[in-house]
Design a protein around this motif. Sequence first.
Motif, PDB file in Angstrom:
ATOM      1  N   ILE A 153      29.780  37.535  -0.894  1.00  0.00           N
ATOM      2  CA  ILE A 153      28.808  38.512  -1.042  1.00  0.00           C
ATOM      3  C   ILE A 153      27.709  38.866  -0.094  1.00  0.00           C
ATOM      4  CG2 ILE A 153      27.090  38.915  -2.658  1.00  0.00           C
ATOM      5  CD1 ILE A 153      28.586  37.105  -4.834  1.00  0.00           C
ATOM      6  N   SER A 165      24.391  43.271  -0.980  1.00  0.00           N
ATOM      7  CA  SER A 165      24.838  43.464  -2.486  1.00  0.00           C
ATOM      8  C   SER A 165      23.511  43.057  -3.336  1.00  0.00           C
ATOM      9  CB  SER A 165      25.991  42.227  -2.838  1.00  0.00           C
ATOM     10  OG  SER A 165      25.831  42.098  -4.070  1.00  0.00           O
ATOM     11  N   TRP A 195      31.606  43.501  -0.633  1.00  0.00           N
ATOM     12  CA  TRP A 195      32.355  42.238  -1.028  1.00  0.00           C
ATOM     13  C   TRP A 195      33.871  42.232  -0.718  1.00  0.00           C
ATOM     14  CZ3 TRP A 195      35.971  40.555  -4.779  1.00  0.00           C
ATOM     15  CH2 TRP A 195      35.987  41.714  -5.821  1.00  0.00           C
TER      16      TRP A 195
END
Length: 311
Positions: free
Chosen positions: A170, A174, A245
Amino acid sequence: MKQDVLYQILTTAEECQTVSDIAKKLFLSQPYVSQVLSKAEKKYNVVLLERRTLPIELTEAGKTLCEGLAKLHSDQMKIEQDLRRYTEEEQSYIKIGFSPIWSPGESGRVIPVLQKQFETTRFELIKTFSTNSAKRLIDNRMIDIYIGPLLRGEDLKNYLLFQPKVYLIIPETSKLYQPGKKEIEFSQQLLTDLSEEKMVSLSEDSGFQKTVDHFLEDQNLSVNKAIKVNDYDVAVQMAVGGLGWTATLEYMLSNLKTDNKFNLVELPNTTIQSDNGLTIHTETSERAKEVAHVMNDLMKESVEKNRSFNA
Protein backbone atom coordinates in the motif's frame (compact mmCIF):
# COMPACT_ATOMS: atom_id res chain seq x y z
CA MET A 1 13.91 -19.51 -41.05
CA LYS A 2 14.09 -21.43 -37.77
CA GLN A 3 10.82 -23.15 -36.94
CA ASP A 4 11.43 -22.77 -33.19
CA VAL A 5 11.60 -18.98 -33.55
CA LEU A 6 8.43 -18.89 -35.64
CA TYR A 7 6.66 -21.11 -33.09
CA GLN A 8 7.72 -18.82 -30.21
CA ILE A 9 6.50 -15.76 -32.12
CA LEU A 10 3.10 -17.32 -32.88
CA THR A 11 2.53 -18.54 -29.32
CA THR A 12 3.69 -15.26 -27.79
CA ALA A 13 1.35 -13.32 -30.12
CA GLU A 14 -1.62 -14.71 -28.19
CA GLU A 15 -0.47 -12.74 -25.13
CA CYS A 16 0.52 -9.45 -26.81
CA GLN A 17 -1.08 -6.23 -28.00
CA THR A 18 1.36 -5.44 -30.83
CA VAL A 19 4.23 -6.94 -32.82
CA SER A 20 6.56 -4.73 -30.77
CA ASP A 21 5.27 -6.47 -27.62
CA ILE A 22 6.18 -9.85 -29.13
CA ALA A 23 9.70 -8.59 -29.84
CA LYS A 24 10.13 -7.27 -26.29
CA LYS A 25 8.98 -10.51 -24.69
CA LEU A 26 11.30 -12.63 -26.83
CA PHE A 27 14.22 -10.17 -26.65
CA LEU A 28 14.22 -9.85 -30.44
CA SER A 29 14.11 -6.76 -32.62
CA GLN A 30 10.74 -5.71 -34.02
CA PRO A 31 12.03 -5.74 -37.64
CA TYR A 32 13.33 -9.31 -37.18
CA VAL A 33 9.96 -10.53 -35.83
CA SER A 34 8.17 -8.87 -38.76
CA GLN A 35 10.65 -10.43 -41.18
CA VAL A 36 10.12 -13.95 -39.78
CA LEU A 37 6.34 -13.54 -40.02
CA SER A 38 6.51 -12.14 -43.56
CA LYS A 39 8.75 -14.96 -44.78
CA ALA A 40 6.44 -17.57 -43.27
CA GLU A 41 3.36 -15.93 -44.80
CA LYS A 42 5.07 -15.86 -48.17
CA LYS A 43 6.19 -19.47 -47.84
CA TYR A 44 2.73 -20.79 -46.94
CA ASN A 45 0.83 -18.17 -48.95
CA VAL A 46 -1.45 -17.29 -46.01
CA VAL A 47 -1.90 -14.47 -43.49
CA LEU A 48 -0.77 -15.68 -40.08
CA LEU A 49 -1.32 -12.58 -37.96
CA GLU A 50 -4.05 -9.96 -38.15
CA ARG A 51 -2.01 -6.79 -37.58
CA ARG A 52 -4.82 -4.28 -38.17
CA THR A 53 -6.62 -5.14 -34.94
CA LEU A 54 -5.63 -4.09 -31.44
CA PRO A 55 -4.71 -6.33 -29.84
CA ILE A 56 -3.21 -8.31 -32.72
CA GLU A 57 -4.52 -11.84 -33.11
CA LEU A 58 -3.67 -15.03 -34.93
CA THR A 59 -5.75 -15.86 -37.97
CA GLU A 60 -7.21 -19.36 -38.30
CA ALA A 61 -4.25 -20.15 -40.57
CA GLY A 62 -1.89 -18.88 -37.88
CA LYS A 63 -3.53 -21.05 -35.22
CA THR A 64 -3.36 -24.09 -37.52
CA LEU A 65 0.33 -23.52 -38.23
CA CYS A 66 1.04 -22.97 -34.53
CA GLU A 67 -0.63 -26.29 -33.62
CA GLY A 68 1.25 -28.05 -36.42
CA LEU A 69 4.62 -26.65 -35.31
CA ALA A 70 3.88 -27.71 -31.72
CA LYS A 71 3.16 -31.28 -32.81
CA LEU A 72 6.19 -31.28 -35.11
CA HIS A 73 8.45 -30.17 -32.29
CA SER A 74 6.96 -32.66 -29.84
CA ASP A 75 7.49 -35.50 -32.32
CA GLN A 76 11.06 -34.33 -32.96
CA MET A 77 11.81 -34.25 -29.24
CA LYS A 78 10.45 -37.77 -28.81
CA ILE A 79 12.63 -39.02 -31.66
CA GLU A 80 15.68 -37.37 -30.10
CA GLN A 81 14.90 -38.89 -26.72
CA ASP A 82 14.39 -42.33 -28.27
CA LEU A 83 17.79 -42.01 -29.96
CA ARG A 84 19.53 -40.59 -26.92
CA ARG A 85 20.35 -44.04 -25.60
CA TYR A 86 22.54 -44.59 -28.68
CA THR A 87 24.47 -41.31 -28.33
CA GLU A 88 27.23 -40.20 -26.03
CA GLU A 89 25.80 -38.68 -22.85
CA GLU A 90 28.01 -35.60 -23.09
CA GLN A 91 26.34 -34.58 -26.33
CA SER A 92 23.07 -33.71 -24.58
CA TYR A 93 21.90 -30.71 -22.58
CA ILE A 94 19.46 -30.65 -19.72
CA LYS A 95 17.31 -27.57 -20.32
CA ILE A 96 16.07 -25.86 -17.17
CA GLY A 97 13.38 -23.21 -17.46
CA PHE A 98 12.93 -20.81 -14.57
CA SER A 99 10.52 -18.03 -13.62
CA PRO A 100 11.69 -14.41 -13.22
CA ILE A 101 11.44 -14.69 -9.44
CA TRP A 102 13.92 -17.56 -9.09
CA SER A 103 16.73 -16.13 -6.99
CA PRO A 104 20.00 -15.67 -8.92
CA GLY A 105 21.78 -16.88 -5.79
CA GLU A 106 19.99 -20.21 -6.06
CA SER A 107 21.34 -20.88 -9.55
CA GLY A 108 24.85 -20.01 -8.36
CA ARG A 109 24.50 -22.59 -5.60
CA VAL A 110 22.58 -25.38 -7.33
CA ILE A 111 24.25 -25.55 -10.76
CA PRO A 112 27.81 -26.19 -9.46
CA VAL A 113 26.51 -29.14 -7.43
CA LEU A 114 24.74 -30.53 -10.49
CA GLN A 115 27.88 -30.12 -12.60
CA LYS A 116 29.88 -32.04 -10.04
CA GLN A 117 27.34 -34.84 -9.67
CA PHE A 118 26.55 -35.12 -13.41
CA GLU A 119 30.00 -34.54 -14.86
CA THR A 120 29.15 -35.50 -18.44
CA THR A 121 25.95 -33.46 -18.62
CA ARG A 122 25.70 -29.86 -19.77
CA PHE A 123 23.02 -27.42 -18.66
CA GLU A 124 21.09 -24.70 -20.43
CA LEU A 125 19.07 -22.17 -18.40
CA ILE A 126 16.04 -20.58 -20.06
CA LYS A 127 14.17 -17.68 -18.43
CA THR A 128 10.41 -17.75 -18.97
CA PHE A 129 8.08 -14.81 -18.39
CA SER A 130 4.73 -16.49 -17.79
CA THR A 131 3.26 -19.79 -16.68
CA ASN A 132 1.52 -20.04 -20.06
CA SER A 133 4.80 -19.98 -21.97
CA ALA A 134 6.46 -22.27 -19.40
CA LYS A 135 3.70 -24.85 -19.79
CA ARG A 136 3.96 -24.76 -23.58
CA LEU A 137 7.71 -25.24 -23.36
CA ILE A 138 7.47 -28.24 -21.05
CA ASP A 139 4.43 -29.76 -22.83
CA ASN A 140 6.31 -29.59 -26.13
CA ARG A 141 9.55 -30.84 -24.53
CA MET A 142 11.50 -27.66 -25.26
CA ILE A 143 12.63 -27.65 -21.63
CA ASP A 144 13.21 -30.63 -19.33
CA ILE A 145 12.67 -29.02 -15.92
CA TYR A 146 10.77 -25.91 -14.85
CA ILE A 147 11.38 -24.01 -11.61
CA GLY A 148 8.63 -21.67 -10.43
CA PRO A 149 4.87 -21.84 -9.83
CA LEU A 150 3.80 -25.47 -10.22
CA LEU A 151 2.35 -26.28 -13.64
CA ARG A 152 -0.70 -28.53 -13.89
CA GLY A 153 -1.37 -31.28 -16.43
CA GLU A 154 -1.98 -35.01 -16.58
CA ASP A 155 1.45 -35.59 -18.19
CA LEU A 156 3.30 -33.42 -15.67
CA LYS A 157 4.91 -34.34 -12.36
CA ASN A 158 5.35 -31.77 -9.58
CA TYR A 159 7.84 -31.47 -6.73
CA LEU A 160 6.34 -29.04 -4.21
CA LEU A 161 9.00 -26.99 -2.44
CA PHE A 162 7.09 -24.33 -0.53
CA GLN A 163 4.32 -21.75 -0.60
CA PRO A 164 5.79 -18.22 -0.54
CA LYS A 165 4.07 -15.55 1.49
CA VAL A 166 1.91 -13.10 -0.43
CA TYR A 167 1.94 -9.41 0.45
CA LEU A 168 -0.09 -6.37 -0.52
CA ILE A 169 1.90 -3.17 -0.92
CA ILE A 170 0.00 0.00 0.00
CA PRO A 171 1.76 3.19 -1.15
CA GLU A 172 1.85 6.52 0.67
CA THR A 173 -0.60 7.91 -1.90
CA SER A 174 -3.33 5.49 -0.76
CA LYS A 175 -6.12 6.61 1.59
CA LEU A 176 -5.41 3.42 3.55
CA TYR A 177 -1.73 4.23 4.15
CA GLN A 178 -0.80 4.33 7.85
CA PRO A 179 2.22 6.58 8.57
CA GLY A 180 4.94 5.24 10.83
CA LYS A 181 4.04 1.61 10.27
CA LYS A 182 5.81 -0.90 8.07
CA GLU A 183 3.26 -3.73 8.39
CA ILE A 184 -0.45 -3.52 9.08
CA GLU A 185 -2.89 -6.33 9.73
CA PHE A 186 -5.06 -7.85 7.03
CA SER A 187 -8.81 -7.42 7.24
CA GLN A 188 -11.68 -8.01 4.87
CA GLN A 189 -12.64 -4.35 5.11
CA LEU A 190 -9.12 -3.25 4.16
CA LEU A 191 -9.24 -5.52 1.10
CA THR A 192 -12.65 -4.16 0.11
CA ASP A 193 -11.49 -0.54 0.45
CA LEU A 194 -8.27 -1.26 -1.38
CA SER A 195 -10.10 -2.80 -4.35
CA GLU A 196 -11.64 0.61 -5.04
CA GLU A 197 -8.22 2.20 -5.58
CA LYS A 198 -5.84 2.00 -8.54
CA MET A 199 -3.82 -1.19 -8.84
CA VAL A 200 -0.47 -1.96 -10.45
CA SER A 201 -1.06 -5.41 -11.92
CA LEU A 202 1.13 -8.00 -13.53
CA SER A 203 0.18 -8.84 -17.12
CA GLU A 204 -2.57 -11.35 -17.89
CA ASP A 205 -0.12 -14.16 -18.70
CA SER A 206 1.23 -14.17 -15.14
CA GLY A 207 0.16 -17.25 -13.21
CA PHE A 208 0.57 -15.38 -9.92
CA GLN A 209 -1.65 -12.52 -11.11
CA LYS A 210 -4.30 -15.04 -12.17
CA THR A 211 -4.20 -16.49 -8.65
CA VAL A 212 -4.65 -13.01 -7.18
CA ASP A 213 -7.46 -12.21 -9.61
CA HIS A 214 -9.31 -15.42 -8.73
CA PHE A 215 -8.91 -14.63 -5.03
CA LEU A 216 -10.45 -11.18 -5.53
CA GLU A 217 -13.23 -12.59 -7.71
CA ASP A 218 -14.08 -15.07 -4.95
CA GLN A 219 -14.50 -12.06 -2.66
CA ASN A 220 -16.84 -10.47 -5.26
CA LEU A 221 -14.35 -7.63 -5.67
CA SER A 222 -13.46 -5.91 -8.92
CA VAL A 223 -10.25 -3.91 -9.26
CA ASN A 224 -9.06 -0.93 -11.24
CA LYS A 225 -5.93 -2.17 -13.00
CA ALA A 226 -4.53 1.24 -13.86
CA ILE A 227 -1.17 -0.21 -14.96
CA LYS A 228 -0.15 -3.66 -16.19
CA VAL A 229 3.48 -4.76 -16.43
CA ASN A 230 5.15 -8.11 -17.15
CA ASP A 231 7.87 -7.74 -14.53
CA TYR A 232 7.56 -8.39 -10.78
CA ASP A 233 10.24 -5.92 -9.75
CA VAL A 234 8.90 -3.11 -11.95
CA ALA A 235 5.39 -3.64 -10.55
CA VAL A 236 6.70 -3.38 -6.98
CA GLN A 237 8.76 -0.27 -7.72
CA MET A 238 5.76 1.40 -9.38
CA ALA A 239 3.60 0.59 -6.37
CA VAL A 240 6.01 2.02 -3.78
CA GLY A 241 6.42 4.98 -6.13
CA GLY A 242 2.77 5.81 -5.53
CA LEU A 243 1.15 4.63 -8.77
CA GLY A 244 -1.18 2.12 -7.09
CA TRP A 245 -1.27 -0.82 -4.74
CA THR A 246 -0.06 -4.24 -5.83
CA ALA A 247 0.21 -7.85 -4.73
CA THR A 248 3.61 -9.50 -4.71
CA LEU A 249 5.62 -12.40 -3.32
CA GLU A 250 7.99 -12.34 -0.36
CA TYR A 251 11.08 -12.66 -2.63
CA MET A 252 10.54 -9.16 -3.99
CA LEU A 253 10.58 -7.36 -0.63
CA SER A 254 14.36 -7.52 -0.31
CA ASN A 255 14.63 -5.18 -3.32
CA LEU A 256 12.74 -2.38 -1.56
CA LYS A 257 14.61 0.59 -0.10
CA THR A 258 14.03 1.25 3.58
CA ASP A 259 13.35 4.95 2.93
CA ASN A 260 10.32 4.21 0.73
CA LYS A 261 7.01 5.04 2.40
CA PHE A 262 4.55 2.16 2.12
CA ASN A 263 2.68 -0.42 4.20
CA LEU A 264 2.91 -4.17 3.86
CA VAL A 265 -0.08 -6.44 4.44
CA GLU A 266 0.61 -10.17 4.68
CA LEU A 267 -2.28 -12.21 3.34
CA PRO A 268 -3.23 -15.20 5.52
CA ASN A 269 -2.01 -18.43 3.91
CA THR A 270 -5.57 -19.73 4.11
CA THR A 271 -6.79 -17.03 1.71
CA ILE A 272 -4.37 -17.43 -1.19
CA GLN A 273 -1.86 -20.07 -2.20
CA SER A 274 0.98 -19.97 -4.68
CA ASP A 275 2.65 -23.39 -4.84
CA ASN A 276 6.26 -23.24 -6.00
CA GLY A 277 8.60 -26.03 -6.96
CA LEU A 278 9.78 -28.14 -9.89
CA THR A 279 7.74 -29.48 -12.80
CA ILE A 280 8.85 -32.13 -15.29
CA HIS A 281 7.13 -34.02 -18.10
CA THR A 282 6.44 -37.65 -17.21
CA GLU A 283 8.09 -38.76 -20.46
CA THR A 284 11.25 -36.71 -20.05
CA SER A 285 14.62 -38.49 -20.14
CA GLU A 286 15.84 -40.57 -17.21
CA ARG A 287 18.81 -38.25 -16.81
CA ALA A 288 16.49 -35.21 -16.55
CA LYS A 289 14.44 -37.05 -13.91
CA GLU A 290 17.63 -37.74 -11.93
CA VAL A 291 18.66 -34.09 -12.17
CA ALA A 292 15.18 -32.93 -11.06
CA HIS A 293 15.33 -35.26 -8.04
CA VAL A 294 18.72 -33.89 -6.99
CA MET A 295 17.57 -30.29 -7.54
CA ASN A 296 14.50 -30.92 -5.43
CA ASP A 297 16.62 -32.22 -2.53
CA LEU A 298 19.05 -29.29 -2.78
CA MET A 299 16.34 -26.65 -2.90
CA LYS A 300 14.31 -28.24 -0.10
CA GLU A 301 17.42 -28.15 2.06
CA SER A 302 17.82 -24.45 1.24
CA VAL A 303 14.18 -23.73 2.11
CA GLU A 304 14.53 -25.47 5.48
CA LYS A 305 17.71 -23.52 6.29
CA ASN A 306 16.03 -20.22 5.47
CA ARG A 307 13.05 -21.09 7.62
CA SER A 308 15.30 -21.99 10.55
CA PHE A 309 17.28 -18.77 10.09
CA ASN A 310 14.15 -16.61 10.01
CA ALA A 311 12.44 -18.42 12.89
